[in-house]
Scaffold this active site. Sequence first.
Site, short mmCIF file in Angstrom:
data_model
loop_
_atom_site.label_atom_id
_atom_site.label_comp_id
_atom_site.label_asym_id
_atom_site.label_seq_id
_atom_site.Cartn_x
_atom_site.Cartn_y
_atom_site.Cartn_z
N ARG A 63 48.82 -5.62 11.31
CA ARG A 63 49.90 -6.14 10.48
C ARG A 63 49.99 -5.38 9.17
NH1 ARG A 63 48.18 -11.25 12.73
NH2 ARG A 63 46.66 -11.47 11.06
N ILE A 154 24.91 -11.98 22.82
CA ILE A 154 24.12 -12.27 24.02
C ILE A 154 24.89 -11.77 25.24
CG2 ILE A 154 23.03 -14.05 25.41
CD1 ILE A 154 23.03 -15.83 22.91
N LYS A 223 34.31 -21.33 25.86
CA LYS A 223 33.24 -20.45 26.33
C LYS A 223 32.57 -21.01 27.58
CE LYS A 223 32.38 -19.01 21.57
NZ LYS A 223 31.48 -19.15 20.39
#
Length: 453
Positions: A63, A154, A223
Amino acid sequence: MYRDPVESLEPLHHRHAAIRTLRVGMIGIGTVGSGTFRVLARNRADIAARAGRSIELVMVAARNLERAAGIVGDSVALTSDAMQVATHPDVDVVVEVAGGTGPARDWVLAAIAHGKHVVTANKALLAVHGAEIFAAAREKGVIVAYEGAVAVSIPIIKALREGLAANRIEWVAGIINGTTNFILSKMRDEGLDFAAALAQAQALGYAEADPSFDIEGIDAAHKLTLLAANAFGMPLRFADAQVEGITALQGVDVACAEQLGYRIKLLGVARRQAAGVELRVQPVLVPATHLMAQVNGSMNAVMVKSDAAGLTMYYGAGAGSEQTASAVIADLVDVARLDGVHAAQHVPHLGVHAYATNALAVLPRAAVHTSHYLRVPVRAVNQIQAVAASLAEQKVPVRQVALAAERPGTGPQVLVLTGPVEQGTLDLAVHALQARAEVAGAVTTLRVESLEG
């Protein structure tokens, strides 16, 4: 100051007849995007050696072009039109790190339609629109990679797909939101109430000005949806997840859990059962001696139970610019290795083979079978047995009963740990208990997770 993206990007690269540079276009140059640029530049030689070819950022959509030029310099083409990155013929793979679920969906689908691989750290996008995105990727034979969308540093998606590829996964459980874990750690360590701990998290930059997605459990549920799909080969079922955040959690329960030898964590749990899959996010009690209870601050951890490997646990940073970039670039390395090979040899994205057809049901809340913690305000300390008797009458197995330690401004409270029982049965028992004359206020209930093999 910066190159015109309408020009061919060919001069930015040295091509080789057999192995050429993987050309990356990135949408977004904020926290994750800038970290990705820095790590790609700093570790360029190591990354190329591991990928088998160079990976070069050639185009960025932002932007604020002046700010973007200050980050990437004048060697990268800049544009304010994200769709130009998604469709440019000299871009091989599109990295989407702008966030959101509206325009991002359009950019990703456009990139796929133009035969480009996609790497994203946008868990909300995949949880909400993943079925459509993965179906389009399957049709075009391209990769959609998203390691950075789940547990930041992870590599849990790679662990499920590759390291545990020989296993039948039984359950996955994780602390997968750093903001809420920081808040719960402060509530326990400093005796803060929720509001004070949240204010501290915001002051330190761990929580946004509007922290709703984190503290209501929505981010963790996004998630968890991706973890469950990878673990069990099931479609993305975010809309069916049972989601409870930590906004109603009281400091007294954090202290009472400690008294009983437990700690409270916001846990995402996906567990395979005969009748379907548990898919839930909620604050739960975990034994204080368990490794998961030692995960503090903004750190994340995921534990997997599988039939051959047994229990495995993965621990790392739950937030951060370069921490997320590490996962994004790992996905780029996979794309670099697999670009040009037959689609059937790709590490399968969701939506292929069993992922498209496995109709594992998500268990309703009432059918979830766990142990529970109850905190019952009573009118007198000698009414502890009346509480235990009421629960026994309702077929709830009682494992432990104790009086809460005295606290200023509170009356006597009975603490109960139950054995495993279906949620529906417990709900009826709590309703009956609440109606008893001995009970002086609302009964608090939380699930208990042993996380045993």
